[in-house]
Design a protein around this motif. Structure first.
Motif, mmCIF file in Angstrom:
data_model
loop_
_atom_site.group_PDB
_atom_site.id
_atom_site.type_symbol
_atom_site.label_atom_id
_atom_site.label_comp_id
_atom_site.label_asym_id
_atom_site.label_seq_id
_atom_site.Cartn_x
_atom_site.Cartn_y
_atom_site.Cartn_z
ATOM 1 N N ARG A 1 0.826 -1.210 0.000
ATOM 2 C CA ARG A 1 0.000 0.000 0.000
ATOM 3 C C ARG A 1 0.858 1.257 0.000
ATOM 4 N NH1 ARG A 1 -4.081 -2.540 4.246
ATOM 5 N NH2 ARG A 1 -5.451 -3.599 2.783
ATOM 6 N N SER B 1 0.856 3.958 -3.039
ATOM 7 C CA SER B 1 0.382 5.306 -2.714
ATOM 8 C C SER B 1 1.412 6.387 -3.021
ATOM 9 C CB SER B 1 0.006 5.381 -1.235
ATOM 10 O OG SER B 1 -1.056 4.505 -0.977
ATOM 11 N N SER C 1 -0.363 5.411 -9.511
ATOM 12 C CA SER C 1 -1.659 5.210 -8.873
ATOM 13 C C SER C 1 -2.484 6.488 -8.936
ATOM 14 C CB SER C 1 -1.456 4.802 -7.413
ATOM 15 O OG SER C 1 -2.688 4.657 -6.768
ATOM 16 N N TYR D 1 -7.571 5.116 -4.892
ATOM 17 C CA TYR D 1 -7.746 3.881 -4.143
ATOM 18 C C TYR D 1 -9.093 3.926 -3.447
ATOM 19 C CZ TYR D 1 -7.123 0.304 -0.578
ATOM 20 O OH TYR D 1 -7.289 -0.786 0.233
ATOM 21 N N ARG E 1 -8.036 -0.345 -6.948
ATOM 22 C CA ARG E 1 -7.138 0.769 -7.210
ATOM 23 C C ARG E 1 -7.144 1.056 -8.707
ATOM 24 N NH1 ARG E 1 -3.185 3.073 -4.201
ATOM 25 N NH2 ARG E 1 -3.404 1.488 -2.620
#
Length: 68
Positions: free
Chosen positions: A10, A14, A38, A41, A48
């Protein structure tokens, strides 16, 4: 192949840096996503949205955790 903890995953996803991902599809196919970032989320769905910068595609994937 090396395993990582879900919290480490994660944090990596992120971050605003470009990453390369290797993932499995539902049909057991392995895909390689190069130079992706990304976008969003969704905590409740566990999905995601990623943008692949080479092709400008936006893909969705689900983070699954398998416990032994």
């Amino acid at each position: 192949m090396q395993s990582i903890h879900i919290t480490t995953l994660r944090k990596i996803l992120s971050s605003p840096e470009l990453i390369d991902i290797r993932l499995w599809t539902r049909s057991s196919e392995i895909q390689f996503w190069h130079r992706c970032i990304s976008l969003k989320y969704d905590f409740y769905k566990g999905t995601r949205r990623m943008k692949l910068l080479d092709s400008n595609e936006i893909r969705h994937f689900e983070t699954c955790v398998y416990l032994r």
